[in-house]
Design a protein around this motif. Structure first.
Motif, PDB file in Angstrom:
ATOM      1  N   GLU A  32      34.689   1.238 -30.663  1.00 18.41           N
ATOM      2  CA  GLU A  32      34.100   1.857 -31.855  1.00 18.41           C
ATOM      3  C   GLU A  32      35.070   2.798 -32.547  1.00 18.41           C
ATOM      4  OE1 GLU A  32      30.103   3.447 -31.310  1.00 18.41           O
ATOM      5  OE2 GLU A  32      29.829   2.065 -29.636  1.00 18.41           O
ATOM      6  N   LEU A  33      35.978   3.385 -31.776  1.00 15.90           N
ATOM      7  CA  LEU A  33      36.968   4.287 -32.359  1.00 15.90           C
ATOM      8  C   LEU A  33      38.149   3.541 -32.963  1.00 15.90           C
ATOM      9  CD1 LEU A  33      37.071   7.245 -29.802  1.00 15.90           C
ATOM     10  CD2 LEU A  33      35.911   7.144 -31.998  1.00 15.90           C
ATOM     11  N   GLY A  34      38.180   2.204 -32.792  1.00 17.29           N
ATOM     12  CA  GLY A  34      39.218   1.415 -33.448  1.00 17.29           C
ATOM     13  C   GLY A  34      40.167   0.688 -32.538  1.00 17.29           C
ATOM     14  N   ALA A  35      40.059   0.840 -31.233  1.00 17.41           N
ATOM     15  CA  ALA A  35      40.983   0.194 -30.310  1.00 17.41           C
ATOM     16  C   ALA A  35      40.658  -1.283 -30.146  1.00 17.41           C
ATOM     17  CB  ALA A  35      40.933   0.879 -28.946  1.00 17.41           C
ATOM     18  N   ARG A  36      41.656  -2.034 -29.719  1.00 14.79           N
ATOM     19  CA  ARG A  36      41.436  -3.404 -29.281  1.00 14.79           C
ATOM     20  C   ARG A  36      41.072  -3.349 -27.800  1.00 14.79           C
ATOM     21  NH1 ARG A  36      45.867  -8.260 -28.297  1.00 14.79           N
ATOM     22  NH2 ARG A  36      44.317  -9.935 -27.946  1.00 14.79           N
ATOM     23  N   VAL A  37      39.913  -3.872 -27.467  1.00 18.35           N
ATOM     24  CA  VAL A  37      39.425  -3.806 -26.087  1.00 18.35           C
ATOM     25  C   VAL A  37      39.251  -5.230 -25.566  1.00 18.35           C
ATOM     26  CG1 VAL A  37      37.595  -2.999 -24.548  1.00 18.35           C
ATOM     27  CG2 VAL A  37      38.244  -1.632 -26.541  1.00 18.35           C
ATOM     28  N   ILE A  38      39.943  -5.517 -24.468  1.00 16.51           N
ATOM     29  CA  ILE A  38      39.830  -6.828 -23.832  1.00 16.51           C
ATOM     30  C   ILE A  38      39.105  -6.652 -22.507  1.00 16.51           C
ATOM     31  CG2 ILE A  38      41.056  -8.832 -22.926  1.00 16.51           C
ATOM     32  CD1 ILE A  38      43.370  -8.182 -24.766  1.00 16.51           C
ATOM     33  N   LYS A  39      37.973  -7.295 -22.398  1.00 18.53           N
ATOM     34  CA  LYS A  39      37.164  -7.241 -21.188  1.00 18.53           C
ATOM     35  C   LYS A  39      37.627  -8.361 -20.254  1.00 18.53           C
ATOM     36  CE  LYS A  39      32.270  -7.248 -19.776  1.00 18.53           C
ATOM     37  NZ  LYS A  39      32.173  -5.835 -19.375  1.00 18.53           N
ATOM     38  N   ILE A  40      38.205  -7.994 -19.127  1.00 16.32           N
ATOM     39  CA  ILE A  40      38.674  -8.962 -18.147  1.00 16.32           C
ATOM     40  C   ILE A  40      37.496  -9.311 -17.239  1.00 16.32           C
ATOM     41  CG2 ILE A  40      40.379  -9.486 -16.378  1.00 16.32           C
ATOM     42  CD1 ILE A  40      41.583  -8.853 -19.145  1.00 16.32           C
ATOM     43  N   GLU A  41      37.055 -10.565 -17.303  1.00 17.06           N
ATOM     44  CA  GLU A  41      35.882 -10.974 -16.531  1.00 17.06           C
ATOM     45  C   GLU A  41      36.281 -11.896 -15.384  1.00 17.06           C
ATOM     46  OE1 GLU A  41      32.050 -11.101 -18.408  1.00 17.06           O
ATOM     47  OE2 GLU A  41      33.035 -11.456 -20.338  1.00 17.06           O
ATOM     48  N   ASN A  42      35.613 -11.720 -14.272  1.00 21.69           N
ATOM     49  CA  ASN A  42      35.916 -12.431 -13.040  1.00 21.69           C
ATOM     50  C   ASN A  42      35.432 -13.882 -13.110  1.00 21.69           C
ATOM     51  OD1 ASN A  42      36.156 -13.381 -10.421  1.00 21.69           O
ATOM     52  ND2 ASN A  42      35.373 -11.517  -9.474  1.00 21.69           N
ATOM     53  N   ALA A  43      36.390 -14.804 -13.044  1.00 19.20           N
ATOM     54  CA  ALA A  43      36.029 -16.221 -13.108  1.00 19.20           C
ATOM     55  C   ALA A  43      35.182 -16.640 -11.918  1.00 19.20           C
ATOM     56  CB  ALA A  43      37.298 -17.078 -13.177  1.00 19.20           C
ATOM     57  N   GLY A  44      35.366 -15.976 -10.778  1.00 20.67           N
ATOM     58  CA  GLY A  44      34.635 -16.355  -9.576  1.00 20.67           C
ATOM     59  C   GLY A  44      33.174 -15.967  -9.592  1.00 20.67           C
ATOM     60  N   THR A  45      32.804 -14.979 -10.423  1.00 19.14           N
ATOM     61  CA  THR A  45      31.409 -14.517 -10.480  1.00 19.14           C
ATOM     62  C   THR A  45      30.758 -14.815 -11.828  1.00 19.14           C
ATOM     63  OG1 THR A  45      32.101 -12.316 -11.255  1.00 19.14           O
ATOM     64  CG2 THR A  45      31.905 -12.644  -8.859  1.00 19.14           C
ATOM     65  N   LYS A  46      31.444 -15.619 -12.645  1.00 23.38           N
ATOM     66  CA  LYS A  46      30.954 -15.952 -13.984  1.00 23.38           C
ATOM     67  C   LYS A  46      30.791 -14.707 -14.847  1.00 23.38           C
ATOM     68  CE  LYS A  46      28.761 -20.298 -12.658  1.00 23.38           C
ATOM     69  NZ  LYS A  46      27.525 -21.128 -12.673  1.00 23.38           N
ATOM     70  N   GLY A  47      31.732 -13.779 -14.669  1.00 21.51           N
ATOM     71  CA  GLY A  47      31.804 -12.627 -15.559  1.00 21.51           C
ATOM     72  C   GLY A  47      30.981 -11.444 -15.109  1.00 21.51           C
ATOM     73  N   ASP A  48      30.813 -10.513 -16.012  1.00 24.01           N
ATOM     74  CA  ASP A  48      30.050  -9.298 -15.759  1.00 24.01           C
ATOM     75  C   ASP A  48      28.664  -9.657 -15.226  1.00 24.01           C
ATOM     76  OD1 ASP A  48      28.416  -6.923 -16.132  1.00 24.01           O
ATOM     77  OD2 ASP A  48      29.922  -6.181 -17.532  1.00 24.01           O
ATOM     78  N   VAL A  49      28.278  -9.018 -14.124  1.00 27.03           N
ATOM     79  CA  VAL A  49      27.005  -9.357 -13.482  1.00 27.03           C
ATOM     80  C   VAL A  49      25.819  -9.162 -14.416  1.00 27.03           C
ATOM     81  CG1 VAL A  49      26.649  -7.043 -12.509  1.00 27.03           C
ATOM     82  CG2 VAL A  49      25.646  -9.041 -11.371  1.00 27.03           C
ATOM     83  N   THR A  50      25.940  -8.277 -15.397  1.00 28.78           N
ATOM     84  CA  THR A  50      24.805  -8.037 -16.291  1.00 28.78           C
ATOM     85  C   THR A  50      24.548  -9.206 -17.237  1.00 28.78           C
ATOM     86  OG1 THR A  50      26.137  -6.857 -17.951  1.00 28.78           O
ATOM     87  CG2 THR A  50      25.130  -5.541 -16.198  1.00 28.78           C
ATOM     88  N   ARG A  51      25.449 -10.176 -17.268  1.00 31.97           N
ATOM     89  CA  ARG A  51      25.152 -11.404 -18.017  1.00 31.97           C
ATOM     90  C   ARG A  51      23.959 -12.135 -17.397  1.00 31.97           C
ATOM     91  NH1 ARG A  51      28.857 -12.887 -21.881  1.00 31.97           N
ATOM     92  NH2 ARG A  51      30.982 -12.058 -21.734  1.00 31.97           N
ATOM     93  N   SER A  52      23.674 -11.854 -16.127  1.00 34.43           N
ATOM     94  CA  SER A  52      22.538 -12.509 -15.453  1.00 34.43           C
ATOM     95  C   SER A  52      21.316 -11.609 -15.356  1.00 34.43           C
ATOM     96  CB  SER A  52      22.954 -12.942 -14.037  1.00 34.43           C
ATOM     97  OG  SER A  52      23.199 -11.813 -13.212  1.00 34.43           O
ATOM     98  N   TRP A  53      21.388 -10.384 -15.876  1.00 31.85           N
ATOM     99  CA  TRP A  53      20.262  -9.455 -15.808  1.00 31.85           C
ATOM    100  C   TRP A  53      19.417  -9.626 -17.070  1.00 31.85           C
ATOM    101  CZ3 TRP A  53      22.578  -4.157 -13.854  1.00 31.85           C
ATOM    102  CH2 TRP A  53      23.106  -4.350 -12.562  1.00 31.85           C
ATOM    103  N   LYS A  54      18.366 -10.430 -16.964  1.00 29.30           N
ATOM    104  CA  LYS A  54      17.590 -10.815 -18.137  1.00 29.30           C
ATOM    105  C   LYS A  54      16.134 -10.405 -18.008  1.00 29.30           C
ATOM    106  CE  LYS A  54      20.713 -14.740 -18.432  1.00 29.30           C
ATOM    107  NZ  LYS A  54      20.884 -16.202 -18.281  1.00 29.30           N
ATOM    108  N   LEU A  55      15.565  -9.983 -19.116  1.00 28.03           N
ATOM    109  CA  LEU A  55      14.136  -9.735 -19.185  1.00 28.03           C
ATOM    110  C   LEU A  55      13.375 -11.047 -19.049  1.00 28.03           C
ATOM    111  CD1 LEU A  55      14.230  -7.358 -22.269  1.00 28.03           C
ATOM    112  CD2 LEU A  55      13.749  -6.645 -19.921  1.00 28.03           C
ATOM    113  N   HIS A  56      12.122 -10.949 -18.641  1.00 26.91           N
ATOM    114  CA  HIS A  56      11.318 -12.171 -18.504  1.00 26.91           C
ATOM    115  C   HIS A  56      11.152 -12.889 -19.831  1.00 26.91           C
ATOM    116  CE1 HIS A  56       7.622 -10.609 -20.424  1.00 26.91           C
ATOM    117  NE2 HIS A  56       7.970  -9.447 -19.910  1.00 26.91           N
ATOM    118  N   SER A  57      11.297 -12.144 -20.933  1.00 24.90           N
ATOM    119  CA  SER A  57      11.119 -12.733 -22.262  1.00 24.90           C
ATOM    120  C   SER A  57      12.395 -13.360 -22.817  1.00 24.90           C
ATOM    121  CB  SER A  57      10.622 -11.663 -23.233  1.00 24.90           C
ATOM    122  OG  SER A  57      11.541 -10.577 -23.282  1.00 24.90           O
ATOM    123  N   GLU A  58      13.520 -13.214 -22.113  1.00 26.44           N
ATOM    124  CA  GLU A  58      14.792 -13.724 -22.609  1.00 26.44           C
ATOM    125  C   GLU A  58      15.050 -15.144 -22.110  1.00 26.44           C
ATOM    126  OE1 GLU A  58      17.953 -10.498 -23.492  1.00 26.44           O
ATOM    127  OE2 GLU A  58      17.188 -10.028 -21.493  1.00 26.44           O
TER     128      GLU A  58
END
Length: 367
Positions: A26-52
């Motif tokens: 948000e302050l203007g930097a380039r941010v690269i999120k390095i995600e783990n190929a072995g876990t299919k990325g950030d674990v919160t990608r799998s944290w879903k509401l029942h409505s999602e």
């Protein structure tokens, strides 16, 4: 704002580290999120509401802290992927990591290793319990261990977890402060830094007056619902005539006198049991009963308008859906075509500059 050529690498998942990454985006930097190929990325990608949708890889939780980033999926155990990361680290300004103690060393992405590639690198590291305790840090457990759950809830109820990962939020704010100081230091000295924050110490620092209630006054704080141990009425919730709720936050005796005037009961402020904050704390139960009997005569909006006009601190108890109708909340929304709104991590204005438009949270893509 910060230079657009500033590069931040994020070796972090869940909330604390990623929210720091979004802060820099948000302050203007380039941010690269390095995600783990072995876990299919950030674990919160799998944290879903029942409505999602079960197919989405950018659910609401992930969207809380990942706007404005690029995603790069790597297996750091693979020599070729590790070299790709090293080429980025050699150019980076900041690395944000959330590994358990010892794990970064095993992957060869610890500060000592990366500093050899880039002496000016600033490395921000969030752990659960510090460098000498290898336990993973989970917000709910840290809330329990640092007194927050014990203190939260009604007096006769069970210890209650806060409804947000507050320990992550506190640790993230502390890491932001440390990284900004490290950047300032580098401007002066040209040297990089290692900045470490733990969830447990951020939480302990966050006990604030409740901590010193024990350390200074010898009082072991107990659950009080939304009441305040040292002020009354402060945090107290009352129901109005139209069956809505409001909260009072009376900080001094003058405010209490004005409150009683608005409630058409000036004699309450003149009663020796309620004249001072100390006496109100001593007679809290009786005071709350009297105030509830007075407040129930008014509709909420009518009463709040009268209280605000007299500079009496009070507010409506709102649902989250109502929060985002507030003009201050609307100012903090992140917008992007064809993407659902998100929330800014930067809650301040700098030199009257408009907030930077960010790309939405990135999908998980193995290149």
């Amino acid at each position: 704002m910060i230079p657009s050529d500033m590069l931040v690498l994020e070796l972090a998942s869940v909330l604390a580290g990623p929210s720091v990454g979004q802060f820099f985006a948000e302050l203007g930097a380039r941010v690269i999120k390095i995600e783990n190929a072995g876990t299919k990325g950030d674990v919160t990608r799998s944290w879903k509401l029942h409505s999602e949708s079960p197919e989405t890889d950018t659910p609401a939780y992930f969207c809380a802290a990942n706007w404005g980033k690029e995603s790069l999926v790597l297996n750091l155990n693979d020599a070729q992927d590790l070299e790709q990361f090293y080429s980025l680290a050699a150019q980076a300004d900041v690395v944000i990591a959330s590994y358990k103690p010892g794990d970064a060393e095993k992957l060869k992405v610890d500060y000592s290793t990366l500093q050899q590639l880039n002496p000016k690198l600033i490395y921000g590291h969030i752990t659960g319990y510090g460098p000498d305790d290898a336990r993973a840090g989970y917000d709910a457990v840290v809330q329990a261990e640092t007194g927050f759950m014990y203190l939260n809830g009604e007096p006769e109820g069970k210890p209650t977890k806060m409804p947000v990962a507050l320990m992550d939020v506190l640790a993230a704010h502390q890491l932001k402060e440390g990284l900004l100081l490290a950047l300032w230091k580098r401007e002066r000295t040209g040297k990089g830094s290692y900045v470490h924050v733990s969830l447990v110490q951020a939480a302990i620092a966050g006990l604030a007056n409740q901590g010193t209630n024990w350390l200074v006054a010898g009082h072991n704080p107990q659950r009080m619902g939304s009441e305040h141990p040292s002020i009354a009425p402060y945090g107290s919730v009352y129901t109005t005539k139209d069956n809505k709720e409001l909260v009072l936050a009376i900080g001094d005796d003058r405010q209490f006198a004005r409150l009683c005037q608005v409630l058409c009961s000036p004699e309450t402020a003149e009663d020796s049991k309620f004249m001072t904050n100390y006496s109100r704390v001593q007679n809290r139960t009786e005071l709350n009963s009297i105030l509830q009997g007075l407040i129930v005569r008014f509709n909420r909006e009518e009463l709040l308008q009268k209280l605000h006009a007299q500079h009496v601190p009070a507010g409506a108890v709102q649902q989250v859906a109502e929060v985002f109708e507030m003009p201050q909340a609307k100012e903090m929304l992140l917008q992007y075509p064809r993407a659902k709104s998100g929330i800014r991590q930067v809650a301040f204005n700098l030199e009257q500059q408009a907030p930077r438009q960010l790309t939405p949270p990135p999908p998980y893509t193995r290149r």
